[in-house]
Design an enzyme around this catalytic site. Sequence first.
Site, mmCIF file in Angstrom:
data_model
loop_
_atom_site.group_PDB
_atom_site.id
_atom_site.type_symbol
_atom_site.label_atom_id
_atom_site.label_comp_id
_atom_site.label_asym_id
_atom_site.label_seq_id
_atom_site.Cartn_x
_atom_site.Cartn_y
_atom_site.Cartn_z
ATOM 1 N NE ARG A 143 -3.997 -1.986 2.276
ATOM 2 C CZ ARG A 143 -4.695 -2.403 3.317
ATOM 3 N NH1 ARG A 143 -4.441 -1.900 4.521
ATOM 4 N NH2 ARG A 143 -5.638 -3.308 3.193
ATOM 5 N NE ARG A 189 -4.286 2.291 2.222
ATOM 6 C CZ ARG A 189 -5.185 1.757 3.033
ATOM 7 N NH1 ARG A 189 -5.175 2.060 4.307
ATOM 8 N NH2 ARG A 189 -6.096 0.922 2.576
ATOM 9 N NE ARG A 221 -9.418 8.662 -3.449
ATOM 10 C CZ ARG A 221 -10.716 8.867 -3.659
ATOM 11 N NH1 ARG A 221 -11.090 9.814 -4.499
ATOM 12 N NH2 ARG A 221 -11.636 8.160 -3.057
ATOM 13 C CG ASP A 276 -9.141 -3.043 -4.404
ATOM 14 O OD1 ASP A 276 -9.914 -4.008 -4.261
ATOM 15 O OD2 ASP A 276 -8.815 -2.294 -3.474
ATOM 16 C CE1 TYR A 286 -12.413 -6.897 2.113
ATOM 17 C CE2 TYR A 286 -11.001 -8.652 1.291
ATOM 18 C CZ TYR A 286 -11.188 -7.545 2.092
ATOM 19 O OH TYR A 286 -10.165 -7.086 2.888
#
Length: 339
Positions: A21, A25, A34, A70, A145
Amino acid sequence: MIFTDTLQGKYTERPPVWFMRQAGRVLPSYLKIREQYTFREMMELPEVAAEVTLLPIHDLGVDAAILFSDILVIPEALGMELVWTEKGPRFPNPLKDIENPSATFAHKPERLKHIFAAIDAIHRQKPDGTPLIGFCGAPFTTLCYMVQGLGTNHTFPDAVELVYKNKAEAHRLLEQITEMSIAYALQQIAHGIDAFQLFETHAGLMPEDLYFEVAMPYVRRIAAAVRATGTPFIFLPKGVGTGLARLTPDDADFVSIDWQTPLATARQMLNPLIGIQGNLDPRLLFAEQATIRATLETYLDFGRRNQNWIFNLGHGLVPGIPFENTKFVVDWVHEQQWV
């Protein structure tokens, strides 16, 4: 390339360093991008995905880039609808609400084309000598998920219940996820990735014996398909605990260790022919740099004794970690005398 040299068992003067990651972030440059795009747009616009993928190379100085994408692209390629919300991804029609869900999949591999276009764009943009890591989620983690519908409850009770209550249906679902994942991995390789990592984020949800019975056969199929191309394979079985001792050199070139297992313990449990990646607790990076440095220094002896080690975290970077602390760790790894 120090990262690929380490994967190939070649001598290096220090361990390579990268973070799970890392493309987002904690990076101010990512947060600025973003503001212009949604998460889905960043993934689906190849030039943007390529730019984000390479931000940690430029901003942090890490030794490898990992594809910005992802793990939930596989459910989309199996025909499931996925919505990205401010609280994360959500499946409007989770498998727990569907009778005989394995019969409902509509294979749509064309939904993955933008990812291969992003890999092509990364090759156009990346500095010479920058290794690129591809990835996908392990079938069981991906299934969690898909069954639960959202990722906010990380105990995934409905997914675990499915394994106990209807193991045959769980296997049918895992089979289809695995087939799509293998096709996906092979296309990433065809487009030029240098290594492939499989994320089994939720290995610890099942007892060890059950995990190796139900989930591990599908991991092994993906590993075999990837490694048959000559591409190094890294496996992250987060929470597998003593199951590390059951992994063989046929399962992975490197195994990524979570923060619950000390590296020395992991090294003793793992087959010596398997390399190690990890296992710094990412939450340490919230601390003051003096505290971070003191913990990092405990890794020096391990790194000096183990050439087949990649410095990384026990899981991904956490939102809110100061950028300066993340950069501090990379610089520290680069500056130490490891030999």
